[in-house]
Design an enzyme around this catalytic site. Structure first.
Site, PDB file in Angstrom:
ATOM      1  N   GLU A 176       0.801  -1.239   0.000  1.00 11.79           N
ATOM      2  CA  GLU A 176       0.000   0.000   0.000  1.00 11.79           C
ATOM      3  C   GLU A 176       0.825   1.277   0.000  1.00 11.79           C
ATOM      4  OE1 GLU A 176      -3.359   0.360   2.494  1.00 11.79           O
ATOM      5  OE2 GLU A 176      -3.739  -1.782   2.580  1.00 11.79           O
ATOM      6  N   GLU A 363      -5.517  -8.623   1.159  1.00 17.41           N
ATOM      7  CA  GLU A 363      -6.113  -8.307   2.472  1.00 17.41           C
ATOM      8  C   GLU A 363      -7.582  -8.007   2.282  1.00 17.41           C
ATOM      9  OE1 GLU A 363      -4.395  -5.126   4.797  1.00 17.41           O
ATOM     10  OE2 GLU A 363      -2.369  -5.810   4.351  1.00 17.41           O
TER      11      GLU A 363
HETATM   12  C1  GCO Z   1      -3.552  -1.827   5.816  1.00 20.61           C
HETATM   13  C2  GCO Z   1      -2.484  -2.688   6.293  1.00 20.61           C
HETATM   14  C3  GCO Z   1      -2.837  -3.642   7.397  1.00 20.61           C
HETATM   15  C4  GCO Z   1      -3.932  -3.209   8.327  1.00 20.61           C
HETATM   16  C5  GCO Z   1      -5.274  -3.683   7.846  1.00 20.61           C
HETATM   17  C6  GCO Z   1      -6.433  -3.263   8.720  1.00 20.61           C
HETATM   18  O1  GCO Z   1      -4.128  -2.137   4.807  1.00 20.61           O
HETATM   19  O2  GCO Z   1      -3.843  -0.823   6.463  1.00 20.61           O
HETATM   20  O3  GCO Z   1      -1.936  -3.362   5.221  1.00 20.61           O
HETATM   21  O4  GCO Z   1      -1.609  -3.746   8.019  1.00 20.61           O
HETATM   22  O5  GCO Z   1      -3.750  -3.649   9.602  1.00 20.61           O
HETATM   23  O6  GCO Z   1      -5.510  -3.158   6.580  1.00 20.61           O
HETATM   24  O7  GCO Z   1      -6.541  -1.883   8.787  1.00 20.61           O
END
Ligand code: GCO
Length: 457
Positions: A176, A363
């Site tokens: 990200e 994710e």
């Molecule tokens: C993000 C990160 C994760 C977070 C998850 C929940 O996308 O912010 O990659 O480490 O913990 O997304 O917010």
């Protein structure tokens, strides 16, 4: 530009996923490992940020987290019991080069070798992210993502890690980019928590893109011949309010504008004219051959998708973003409105706009604050409903021909949720942070059957 047709992959039986679909779970080193100074590990910007008063909920730190650093064997045994076959993890850069680009810390590499050995013994395939936000603090002090120092340092780090871990076949370069540049240097709540102007923020993003390029290069040069590599992006997802041609076109326009800064360089090898026009004098400085590095072909894209914004065609067809009603359902993370259609439209738009042939959801999940264990059980029915509704939309995307090849759920364990500390729980397994006891929640049992049966139950 490819076009997605409803029912294009019509052979898929209701609720089923394709035979070779990859199911798994995801986590990241700084959020679970703890052992923040063990075996020579250097300080990361998140270690430092958490110690800065007012930055993280109730001053929670990364010092112990889930103590996964010491408990990975038990954690992998539990994964195995639940039938997890794929696991996305990250390597902590400050364990390998404690000050970013100085001496190598052999103990750090040895740790990940042992960890990968344990995964293998449990029949779990690793998906390894090279960078999940834990920049060595020393590099931040020398300018961090604002400078090209970090690019050279990352190139060496990536070469070292990829060479040292030849068993890894799935690499993710960075997690990200927008989050650790824009929300970290542009006034957001991510470490190092600075408030720089647009020119600096655009430059941090450009340097991150270069690091992605070095990650790809490192895997091609030093990885296993069959190793695959891609970026994990966290696109800003847009959902047409109705599935009419006009709302879809409006949504697509917004999606393109909001994600063009990362996706155009990656897939088209340049910054889009519209992006450069908007940036004006704040355009990033680009050196000769930067785009050659940035747009090397990758094998897949990872998408982290939790939510989306509704858009419709407003007056004269101009896209209009809708505010959600105050009582619209949300998880406890205030940013997380329950918008399962995001798992349909996010991958579909990436596939249509950029012709991407292989997408993994790296994710997706939800965070809630109160999830008590009562009589040994945590009945997180809210998480199960969240997952069921999101997976239904993901399956619809696959049914319509969107090339989604896998889904890695965030997260296996409750963990350090950045600025929200340990209050916000995203895990399939409950963690008692006093005792480190793990308790698989109801959602873990449910997800175990989804993985096993390859269908939504
Ligand atoms: C993000 C990160 C994760 C977070 C998850 C929940 O996308 O912010 O990659 O480490 O913990 O997304 O917010």
């Amino acid at each position: 530009m490819s076009r997605i047709k409803s029912g294009a992959n019509g052979s898929l039986a209701p609720h089923r996923f394709p035979e070779d679909f990859v199911w798994g779970v995801a986590a990241a080193a700084p959020q679970i490992e703890g052992a923040a100074a063990a075996d020579g590990k250097g300080e990361s910007i998140w270690d430092r940020f958490a110690l800065t008063p007012g930055k993280v909920y109730q001053g929670h730190t990364l010092a112990v987290a889930c103590d996964h650093y010491h408990r990975y064997r038990e954690d992998f045994a539990l994964m195995r019991e639940l039938g997890v076959k794929h696991y996305r993890l990250s390597v902590a850069w400050p364990r390998i080069f404690p000050d970013g680009d100085g001496a190598l810390n052999q103990a750090g590499l040895d740790y990940y070798r042992r960890l990968l050995g344990s995964l293998e013994a449990n029949g779990i395939t690793p998906w390894v992210t090279l960078f999940h936000w834990d920049l060595p603090q020393c590099l931040e002090e020398r300018g961090g993502w604002r400078t090209r120092i970090v690019v050279d340092a990352f190139a060496r780090y990536a070469d070292t890690v990829v060479r040292a871990l030849p068993a890894v076949k799935h690499w993710i370069t960075l997690n990200e980019i927008s989050c650790f540049t824009e929300k970290a240097y542009g006034g957001g709540n991510k470490a190092p928590g600075l408030n720089e102007g647009a020119a600096v923020v655009n430059q941090t993003c450009h340097h991150a893109l270069l690091c992605h390029g070095h990650g790809v290069r490192a895997v091609r040069e030093h990885g296993a011949p069959d190793a695959r590599v891609g970026l994990t992006d966290g696109p800003s997802v847009v959902i047409p309010v109705t599935e009419t041609a006009t709302d879809i076109a409006a949504a697509k326009q917004v999606f393109s504008e909001e994600n063009i800064r990362v996706l155009d360089p990656l897939y088209r090898g340049s910054y889009a004219e519209s992006y450069l026009r908007t940036a004006g004098a704040a355009q990033p400085q680009v050196a000769k051959d930067d785009f050659k590095l940035i747009c090397q072909p990758t094998d897949f894209i990872g998408l982290n998708i939790y939510n989306g914004t509704f858009v419709r065609a407003g007056a004269e067809g101009r896209p209009e973003k809708l505010d959600l009603p105050a009582n619209y359902p949300r998880a406890d993370s205030p940013w997380l409105a329950l918008t399962p259609q995001a798992l349909y439209w996010g991958p579909r738009m990436v596939a249509e706009l950029y012709g991407v042939k292989s997408i993994y959801i790296t994710e997706n999940g939800c965070g809630y604050d109160e999830e008590p264990v009562v009589d040994g059980q945590c009945l997180d029915l809210h998480r199960r409903e969240y997952l069921r509704s999101y997976l239904t939309e993901l399956r619809r995307a696959i049914h319509d021909g969107v090339p989604v090849k896998g889904y890695l759920l965030w997260s296996f364990l409750d963990n350090f949720e950045w600025q929200d500390g340990y209050r916000r729980r995203f895990g399939l397994c409950h963690v008692d942070f006093e005792t480190q006891q793990r308790t698989p929640k109801l959602s873990a049992q449910w997800y175990a059957s989804v993985m096993r049966e390859n269908r939504i139950l």
